[in-house]
Enzyme design. Structure first.
Site, PDB file in Angstrom:
ATOM      1  N   ALA A  13       0.806  -1.224   0.000  1.00 44.13           N
ATOM      2  CA  ALA A  13       0.000   0.000   0.000  1.00 44.13           C
ATOM      3  C   ALA A  13       0.835   1.268   0.000  1.00 44.13           C
ATOM      4  CB  ALA A  13      -0.929  -0.002   1.225  1.00 44.13           C
ATOM      5  N   ARG A  18       9.081   8.320  -4.112  1.00 47.03           N
ATOM      6  CA  ARG A  18      10.432   8.478  -4.669  1.00 47.03           C
ATOM      7  C   ARG A  18      10.582   7.827  -6.044  1.00 47.03           C
ATOM      8  NH1 ARG A  18      14.108   6.639   0.300  1.00 47.03           N
ATOM      9  NH2 ARG A  18      12.171   5.606   0.911  1.00 47.03           N
ATOM     10  N   ASP A 109       7.519  -4.677  -2.278  1.00 40.89           N
ATOM     11  CA  ASP A 109       8.624  -4.051  -3.002  1.00 40.89           C
ATOM     12  C   ASP A 109       9.963  -4.731  -2.714  1.00 40.89           C
ATOM     13  OD1 ASP A 109       9.071  -3.250  -0.408  1.00 40.89           O
ATOM     14  OD2 ASP A 109       9.272  -1.111  -0.859  1.00 40.89           O
ATOM     15  N   ARG A 427       4.064 -10.327 -61.904  1.00 41.89           N
ATOM     16  CA  ARG A 427       4.658  -9.062 -62.312  1.00 41.89           C
ATOM     17  C   ARG A 427       3.758  -8.409 -63.361  1.00 41.89           C
ATOM     18  NH1 ARG A 427      10.384 -11.959 -63.480  1.00 41.89           N
ATOM     19  NH2 ARG A 427      10.979 -12.403 -61.318  1.00 41.89           N
TER      20      ARG A 427
END
Length: 453
Positions: A13, A18, A109, A427
């Protein structure tokens, strides 16, 4: 660990200011997987049946979605105010009250946490510990909370600013991650007070509370990498480097040759069998599997692809999602393959684009061949049979089927089906039809508008 029930609480949470990002910190990725995803995978590796509670805050819906891709049983609890780690854990009070044998508290983290460390903490609970703090020994302990032990027991966690000169000499530091006996977890965490300078409830305070109650509190040593938290983009890059180094070593020990390991980058789910050779400067995005005997040449970029046994890729090849190479197929230099099956022994040698296609076994695709799969609004498929030859600088305009044993002359534009064993020569002189491009655009806009109604 299945004999002991376990609740793992992931704290996810944090504001992550930063990171200077518009999204939650735990959604930033290492090896193509969000930070919180790495933590979930580690937890599942210890006990796939363990209960999982994730405490969310900023970007809650996105965090739930990311975790949901890995765990379909995770429960989510929102921390509406940020009042410290103990306060965050109590957001999952409902789950804590269910009386699990073990409670693990980890952070969303800390992506480098390993199963071995989590398992070691739970083993200590099984042996009789009531609280297990995961500690580490950095080269420089300055700035970290110190783990104060006495007779093998952890008696306090002291922050450096509050530590005595003698305590600052301690090199055993607090990693933040913790395991608790489920019988005591809720009452200990609920007893934490916020009588500190920040007015926050710190999970570390359960150590002194437990010690005061005569409970068995210990600390275990885990590798420094396991408790590294990510706070900014620089630390994210450092953690990516550590994860890649760990993965490269695992891959090489499994029987894969990396000529210049430090230049090869893997995704979290890259699967590579033994006897694969990977040259320098190769990047693997998510969802790649490589079978034994394949050679991945230098400067190739691969994602969402399955590479069969004894194949050859690159150098400077790009395999995009949906690319499937059968045994002994070859995709050479400066080729791009997307959502296409390249058959056994087929060759896409150089400077070609094969998208939304099937290429049969032993077929040869010449230099500069492209499948024209997109008309600006829709994508169409090209099917090429086996043992065919498509000459250089040919354009294959989808939808298109080319049979087995076909020879397409170089420089052809092929728009109609080519039957088996035919020679296709596409072609013709140039014809300009003025104003038709605008009519075509208006037609497709009308079709698109009708689909969106």
């Amino acid at each position: 660990m299945a004999s002991r029930s376990c609740l793992t609480i992931i704290l996810a949470a944090g504001e992550g200011t930063r990171m200077k990002s518009s999204m939650s910190k735990v959604l930033h990725e290492i090896a193509g997987l969000p930070l919180v995803g790495h933590v979930v995978k580690a937890v599942q590796g210890v006990d796939d049946g363990a209960d999982l509670a994730v405490v969310v805050g900023r970007g809650a819906a996105d965090v739930q979605k990311a975790v949901g891709k890995i765990s379909d049983t995770a429960r989510f609890y929102e921390q509406t105010e940020r009042l410290g780690t103990a306060h965050a854990v109590l957001a999952a009070r409902e789950a804590l009250a269910e009386s699990h044998d073990d409670v693990l508290v980890v952070f969303g983290d800390t992506p480098l946490i390993e199963e071995t460390s989590l398992r070691a903490a739970r083993n200590k609970l099984a042996e009789g510990a009531d609280i297990v703090v995961m500690g580490f020994r950095p080269e420089n302990p300055t700035g970290y909370g110190r783990l104060v032990e006495e007779n093998g027991k952890l008696i306090a966690i002291v922050e450096e600013k509050d530590a005595t000169d003698e305590q600052r000499k301690i090199t055993f530091c607090n990693g933040g991650l913790m395991a608790l006996n489920g019988k005591h977890a809720l009452q200990l965490i609920s007893a934490v007070k916020n009588d500190n300078s920040k007015g926050e409830y710190y999970l570390t305070d359960v150590v002194k509370l437990a010690h005061a109650q005569g409970l068995n509190v210990i600390a275990i040593d885990v590798p420094v990498e396991n408790v590294i938290g990510i706070n900014n983009r620089a630390e994210l890059a450092e953690a990516e480097a550590l994860w890649q180094a760990r993965k490269r070593r695992d891959v090489m020990l499994s029987g894969v040759t990396l000529i210049a390991p430090e230049t090869v980058f893997f995704a979290h789910d890259t699967l590579i069998e033994a006897d694969v050779l990977i040259e320098p400067n190769v990047f693997f995005g998510p969802k790649v599997a490589v079978e034994s005997g394949a050679v991945i040449h230098a400067f190739s970029h691969i994602e969402g692809a399955h590479i069969g046994a004894n194949t050859s890729v690159g150098p400077f090849a790009r395999l995009r999602p949906g690319a499937k190479l059968a045994e002994k197929a070859k995709v050479g230099n400066f080729c791009e393959v997307k959502n296409a099956d390249i058959g056994a022994g087929a060759k896409v040698n150089h400077l070609s684009y094969i998208g939304d296609a099937t290429v049969g076994a032993e077929t040869n695709i010449g230099a500069g061949v492209i499948t024209c799969n997109y008309d600006g609004y829709n994508k169409f498929k090209t099917t090429i049979g086996s043992n065919s030859f498509v000459g250089s600088n040919s354009a294959l305009v989808a939808p298109l089927t080319i049979g087995n044993g076909v020879y397409v002359a170089s420089g052809s534009v092929i728009t109609d089906e080519v039957p088996e064993n035919a020679l296709a020569l596409g072609r013709a002189r140039q014809v300009n039809k003025e104003g038709r491009a605008e009519i075509l655009r208006e037609k497709y806009k009308a079709i698109k508008a009708s689909k969106n109604k």
